[in-house]
Design an enzyme around this catalytic site. Structure first.
Site, PDB file in Angstrom:
ATOM      1  N   ASP A 400      63.309 -40.164  48.034  1.00 60.50           N
ATOM      2  CA  ASP A 400      64.595 -39.830  47.422  1.00 60.50           C
ATOM      3  C   ASP A 400      64.529 -39.927  45.904  1.00 60.50           C
ATOM      4  OD1 ASP A 400      67.583 -39.458  47.622  1.00 60.50           O
ATOM      5  OD2 ASP A 400      67.526 -41.401  46.612  1.00 60.50           O
ATOM      6  N   GLU A 452      62.222 -35.197  47.129  1.00 56.68           N
ATOM      7  CA  GLU A 452      63.487 -34.628  46.673  1.00 56.68           C
ATOM      8  C   GLU A 452      63.408 -34.563  45.149  1.00 56.68           C
ATOM      9  OE1 GLU A 452      68.263 -35.399  46.409  1.00 56.68           O
ATOM     10  OE2 GLU A 452      66.799 -36.965  46.033  1.00 56.68           O
TER      11      GLU A 452
END
Length: 472
Positions: A400, A452
């Site tokens: 993330d 990401e």
């Protein structure tokens, strides 16, 4: 033993408790010293012979004199409530961590540090118990507090080892016991009870104690999947991923969360029926605030207890694999929350984060940034990634907020960030960390890593040997 040392033991701030407590050979023979505030009276049982302990301080400091080495003795106590009990003395046991483990941790290459740190059910000198270990180099003293000692911070101060690592073996502590580390810092009077950074299980939030847990007892039944996964090339095969937050996909009666086992019976058949090859779970590591969807992690090594136990989560993954569905986890090494019982300001200093808020804080999110250049922090995070791949058989990690890791000026105004050693805005330590993470993660056959990344940073998804960024 000097009076000020006794005062430090009684006050819970002695930095070397093993120098005072336990068995000691003196000029006049052997002394056994114990701080037992729960006891009205105490005796030493040494090789079947009872020796009375003298209470030398009203708060519960006892001393017994022997003319021989007591060996593997026990303590017999008469408690204030009149009940009698027999206990092992934690201060008669030797250190259990090897010097090599300590060296690897300081070097930043202990990639299975979860086997060394945290709470582990072990046997020492034939006595079952739990070995606790935590890194807190700027602590004056660290104590284990929990259900087993009435959360009394004075009773079980730990032994300081090389590199700022504290350890202790507590006999007869058992699985399921709740605990924390009581950390007293050398600086500014900082004093806080902390959850275990390496804890395998936690109480259900909003409670926050770590739980002693044996993660090795689950028996996997996904051998066929793991063998087949090792032969797959996902760059050449169709992949269909269903991203899902376990807490909000479906609720049970009275809006209750479904358990991991209930999700195995509902979510897994749904994903199979819809033709998905993988489930991508929003972060399931333990987090205090449900509204964060798991993106503000406290327990990096523990699946959240909101939906069940670690064994229950393994069962969920096992069922996925038996139905030919892979499991990807959202993994959050980009930041962590400021909750007092978590990693923030762990030993009274910026231990896991940077001290300078221009490098150590995401002001947009109200969270802190890991110090990727610190060896012990790299070990903590890389071990964590490998932990999920190895111990939970997950099939990949979706990292993330990679953009926030790559750039020192991410979401910052001019003058509110610190350039790297070359004057640029690239976070060289984070880039090197991500490279090493990928190298090690892909040693697990068939494992997937996903970034990401919302910018045009070059080479993010290319093999590490094709990237041009040098180590800092």
């Amino acid at each position: 033993m000097q009076p000020q040392e006794l005062d430090a033991i009684l006050g819970g701030y002695h930095g070397d408790p093993f120098a005072i407590l336990g068995p000691h050979h003196t000029e006049t023979g052997w002394q056994i010293r114990a701080f037992l505030p729960q006891a009205a009276e105490a005796d030493v049982d040494a090789r079947g012979v009872l020796y009375s302990m003298q209470k030398v301080h009203g708060q519960g400091f006892f001393v017994a004199m022997l003319d021989h080495d007591p060996g593997r003795y026990t303590l017999r106590l008469k408690l204030w409530n009149g009940r009698e009990t027999e206990i092992e003395d934690p201060y008669r046991f030797p250190p259990l961590l090897s010097d090599f483990d300590l060296h690897l941790h300081g070097e930043g290459t202990h990639y299975e540090s979860f086997r060394t740190f945290g709470a582990h059910l072990v046997t020492s000198e034939g006595v079952p118990g739990v070995r606790f270990a935590v890194w807190a180099p700027n602590a004056l003293v660290v104590s284990v507090v929990g259900d087993f000692n009435d959360w009394d911070e004075r009773r079980h101060p730990m032994r300081l080892r090389t590199g700022g690592i504290w350890e202790i073996f507590l006999p007869r502590v058992t699985e399921g016991d709740g605990y924390k580390y009581a950390v007293r810092s050398r600086f500014q009077g900082y004093h806080q009870q902390k959850a275990d950074p390496y804890g395998f299980a936690f109480e259900v939030p909003p409670k926050s104690a770590t739980l002693v847990y044996n993660i090795d007892k689950y028996e996997w039944e996904d051998q066929d999947w793991m063998e087949a996964r090792a032969l797959k090339d996902y760059l050449k095969e169709p992949v269909s991923i269903y991203e899902v937050h376990l807490g909000s996909w479906l609720r049970g009666p009275e809006d209750k969360f479904l358990s991991y086992r209930e999700l195995a019976d509902t979510l897994v058949p749904y994903a199979k029926r819809m033709g998905y090859t993988h489930l991508q779970l929003l972060p399931i590591a333990e987090h205090p605030f449900t509204g964060s969807w798991g993106y503000q992690v406290i327990g990096y090594y523990a699946p959240t207890s909101r939906y069940g136990s670690p064994a229950d989560f393994k069962h969920f993954i096992d069922r996925c694999h038996q139905e030919n569905i892979g499991v990807l986890l959202d993994w959050v090494p980009a930041h962590f929350p400021k909750d007092e019982h978590g990693l923030a300001h762990f030993d009274g200093t910026a231990l896991y984060e940077h001290a300078d808020p221009r490098k150590g804080e995401h002001r947009d999110w109200g969270t802190l940034i890991f110090n990727f250049g610190r060896n012990e922090v790299r070990t903590f995070l890389i071990s964590n990634a490998l932990f999920w791949l190895k111990e939970y058989h997950v099939d990949g990690l979706r990292v993330d907020a990679v953009a926030s890791m790559l750039f020192l000026d991410y979401s910052r105004e001019k003058g509110d960030w610190v350039p790297n050693i070359h004057g640029g805005n690239e976070n060289l330590e984070a880039i090197d960390f991500l490279r090493r993470f990928n190298e090690l993660a892909h040693r697990f056959p068939g494992a997937i890593t996903i970034a990401e990344e919302s910018t045009s940073f070059p080479g993010v998804s290319r093999p590490v040997y094709l990237t041009v960024w040098a180590s800092p």
